[in-house]
Design an enzyme around this catalytic site. Structure first.
Site: not given
Length: 256
Positions: A70, A141
């Site tokens: 991701s 993230k």
């Protein structure tokens, strides 16, 4: 006379060559005492080193194994990064562009109790040392919006906007658009808007817009900032900074 001579000869030959039985016995004991470390001492030293590493990992710097793609191309599957837990300890807060590890409980995943406490503790210890994948509540993230920011996607040029300013995201995965899902949100104070660099393969704040909390991550859930790559050998070094957010002004009283 012959019998007596034989007895005397046996007595002389049964003694140590240097004439001292204690000397021979002492040499044997000393050699055995310095032969090597005992199992008990080895186990104790191993436990002490492990405890020291866990303390260092808990309060200073934690290895973190990247479990998914991701965050590609910035971070790849199998990378081991070093998370700086002191980055936000002394008054600093996460900034736009920072890559952080955070606990997604209550924002990205629902709160739940683990039935097997011992297994959870062992897994937590292993992940704290970078030996196992992180638990299901830990995520890595990039911070895209901080408290007060208005984050919009996308503008007429297909770019992300923060507080009315377009962002040229040079860290995005090749071929990815900033987002295939349009959104226009204002980040509440004390929270963060998180997105992965591989937008088409990242479940991030966008996926939780309709849920309680709207995908916003509380600042106090941030574990630390990813500052270094520790593995593989060919990529060891500090994480490259991005200048994508350098021109972004703080949100005004009307939140942009």
């Amino acid at each position: 006379m012959d019998t007596e001579a034989q007895h005397m000869e046996r007595d002389r030959s049964s003694g140590p060559a240097d004439g001292t039985e204690e000397g021979s016995r002492s040499t044997h004991v000393t050699a055995r005492g310095t032969g090597g470390m005992s199992w008990g001492r080895a186990v104790f030293l191993g436990a002490l080193c492990t405890a020291a590493l866990l303390l260092f990992s808990t309060f200073v710097m934690q290895p973190f194994l990247i479990p998914s793609g991701s965050m590609e191309p910035t971070l790849r599957i199998g990378d081991r990064v070093l998370v700086n837990k002191l980055a936000y300890r002394f008054g600093s807060e996460p900034a736009r562009g920072d890559v952080v590890v955070f606990d997604g409980t209550g924002s990205f995943v629902q709160e739940s109790s683990d039935g097997n406490t011992v297994a959870a503790l062992l897994r937590g210890a292993a992940s704290s040392l970078g030996l196992a994948e992180p638990g299901g509540t830990d995520f890595v993230k990039r911070v895209v919006g901080v408290g007060g920011d208005r984050v919009v996607c996308c503008d007429k040029g297909g770019r992300l906007e923060v507080n009315g300013e377009p962002v040229d995201e040079d860290y995005l995965y090749s071929g990815d658009s900033p987002s295939q899902v349009p959104f226009d949100i204002v980040v509440p104070d004390g929270t963060l808007w998180m997105m992965g660099d591989h937008r088409s393969h990242s479940r991030d704040s966008r996926d939780h817009l309709g849920q309680p909390g709207g995908g916003m991550v509380p600042v106090d859930r941030v574990v630390g900032r990813v500052d270094w790559l520790g593995w593989p050998l060919g990529r060891i070094g500090s994480l490259e900074d991005t200048g994508a957010f350098d021109g972004i002004r703080p949100a005004g009283p009307d939140h942009g």
